[in-house]
Design a protein around this motif. Structure first.
Motif, PDB file in Angstrom:
ATOM      1  N   GLU A  52     -35.943 -95.617 -65.142  1.00  0.00           N
ATOM      2  CA  GLU A  52     -34.700 -95.305 -65.861  1.00  0.00           C
ATOM      3  C   GLU A  52     -34.834 -94.046 -66.707  1.00  0.00           C
ATOM      4  O   GLU A  52     -33.863 -93.329 -66.920  1.00  0.00           O
ATOM      5  CB  GLU A  52     -34.285 -96.480 -66.738  1.00  0.00           C
ATOM      6  N   GLU A  89     -29.234 -88.597 -68.084  1.00  0.00           N
ATOM      7  CA  GLU A  89     -28.051 -87.750 -67.957  1.00  0.00           C
ATOM      8  C   GLU A  89     -27.505 -87.531 -69.357  1.00  0.00           C
ATOM      9  O   GLU A  89     -27.515 -88.437 -70.179  1.00  0.00           O
ATOM     10  CB  GLU A  89     -26.989 -88.433 -67.099  1.00  0.00           C
ATOM     11  N   LYS A 141     -21.896 -95.753 -80.759  1.00  0.00           N
ATOM     12  CA  LYS A 141     -21.622 -95.667 -79.325  1.00  0.00           C
ATOM     13  C   LYS A 141     -20.159 -95.301 -79.077  1.00  0.00           C
ATOM     14  O   LYS A 141     -19.832 -94.524 -78.179  1.00  0.00           O
ATOM     15  CB  LYS A 141     -21.955 -96.995 -78.643  1.00  0.00           C
ATOM     16  N   LYS A 146     -28.831-100.912 -73.859  1.00  0.00           N
ATOM     17  CA  LYS A 146     -29.553-101.727 -72.884  1.00  0.00           C
ATOM     18  C   LYS A 146     -30.825-102.316 -73.513  1.00  0.00           C
ATOM     19  O   LYS A 146     -31.250-103.415 -73.166  1.00  0.00           O
ATOM     20  CB  LYS A 146     -29.931-100.902 -71.662  1.00  0.00           C
ATOM     21  N   THR A 186     -25.367 -90.258 -71.928  1.00  0.00           N
ATOM     22  CA  THR A 186     -25.660 -91.672 -71.640  1.00  0.00           C
ATOM     23  C   THR A 186     -26.727 -92.237 -72.569  1.00  0.00           C
ATOM     24  O   THR A 186     -27.285 -93.296 -72.312  1.00  0.00           O
ATOM     25  CB  THR A 186     -26.144 -91.833 -70.189  1.00  0.00           C
ATOM     26  N   GLU A 187     -26.997 -91.519 -73.643  1.00  0.00           N
ATOM     27  CA  GLU A 187     -28.058 -91.959 -74.552  1.00  0.00           C
ATOM     28  C   GLU A 187     -27.746 -93.305 -75.180  1.00  0.00           C
ATOM     29  O   GLU A 187     -28.598 -94.185 -75.278  1.00  0.00           O
ATOM     30  CB  GLU A 187     -28.286 -90.913 -75.665  1.00  0.00           C
ATOM     31  N   TRP A 188     -26.487 -93.480 -75.628  1.00  0.00           N
ATOM     32  CA  TRP A 188     -26.128 -94.732 -76.304  1.00  0.00           C
ATOM     33  C   TRP A 188     -26.102 -95.881 -75.319  1.00  0.00           C
ATOM     34  O   TRP A 188     -26.421 -97.011 -75.678  1.00  0.00           O
ATOM     35  CB  TRP A 188     -24.774 -94.597 -77.017  1.00  0.00           C
ATOM     36  N   ASP A 189     -25.768 -95.615 -74.082  1.00  0.00           N
ATOM     37  CA  ASP A 189     -25.829 -96.679 -73.078  1.00  0.00           C
ATOM     38  C   ASP A 189     -27.266 -97.145 -72.881  1.00  0.00           C
ATOM     39  O   ASP A 189     -27.526 -98.352 -72.747  1.00  0.00           O
ATOM     40  CB  ASP A 189     -25.252 -96.186 -71.743  1.00  0.00           C
ATOM     41  N   ARG A 190     -28.212 -96.216 -72.868  1.00  0.00           N
ATOM     42  CA  ARG A 190     -29.620 -96.587 -72.731  1.00  0.00           C
ATOM     43  C   ARG A 190     -30.097 -97.367 -73.948  1.00  0.00           C
ATOM     44  O   ARG A 190     -30.862 -98.327 -73.829  1.00  0.00           O
ATOM     45  CB  ARG A 190     -30.462 -95.325 -72.542  1.00  0.00           C
TER      46      ARG A 190
END
Length: 185
Positions: free
Chosen positions: A133, A138, A174, A148, A141-145
């Protein structure tokens, strides 16, 4: 000291000494009748402090009846048998306990080995997934990571610390759009 009546030097006769003298004179004839030179075995002799005359008390030993002797012998053999049986049972229990303890240690070691293997495998899988991952970074997409990696289920672990404030801050960040994307390497 004369005021208290403690002066014993007046020549008054001690009542205890008077009593002992009277008793000694009455029992003087009995000493001659008894042979005090040799006291038989089983007889106790007690001397008083003031007199030299012995007080002789014979010990009477009674012979046990035949039934009582027989009963004592039977009880002795019965108790010896019970003691022997108890020792056998104790030894059997010791062997059983030793065997059970060895089995428990064996199963415990196996369980620990299995747990270590499972933990190792899950750690290796988690590391592989994280590396895979992290290669797919990208911008935006930092907050999505981050989300998670966070557990947002409040009922997941009640024994841990309260992290509701941290969750709310991450969710707010986020939802807010960043003005500048974070630099990537």
């Amino acid at each position: 000291m004369d005021n208290f009546g403690d002066n014993f030097e007046d020549g008054d006769v001690d009542p205890a000494a008077e009593f002992l003298a009277r008793e000694q004179s009455q029992l003087a004839g009995l000493e001659d009748d008894l042979n005090t030179g040799s006291i038989p075995i089983g007889v106790t002799q007690t001397l008083s402090n003031e007199t030299s005359s012995p007080i002789i008390t014979p010990k009477v030993e009674r012979e046990e009846a035949e039934k009582i002797k027989k009963w004592r012998a039977e009880q002795k053999t019965l108790l010896e048998e019970k003691d022997a049986n108890e020792e056998k049972k104790k030894e059997e229990l010791r062997l059983i306990a030793k065997k059970e303890l060895e089995e428990w240690y064996k199963s415990h070691k196996e369980q620990i080995a299995k747990t270590k293997d499972v933990n190792r495998e899950s750690a290796i899988n988690a590391e592989k997934q994280f590396v895979a991952e992290s290669d797919d970074i990208e911008p935006g997409t930092e907050w999505d990571r981050i989300t998670k990696l966070c557990d947002f289920n409040p009922k997941a672990n009640r024994a841990s610390k309260d992290v509701t404030r941290m969750r709310s801050i991450i969710l707010q960040l986020k939802q807010m759009p960043l003005k500048k994307p974070l630099p990537t390497k």
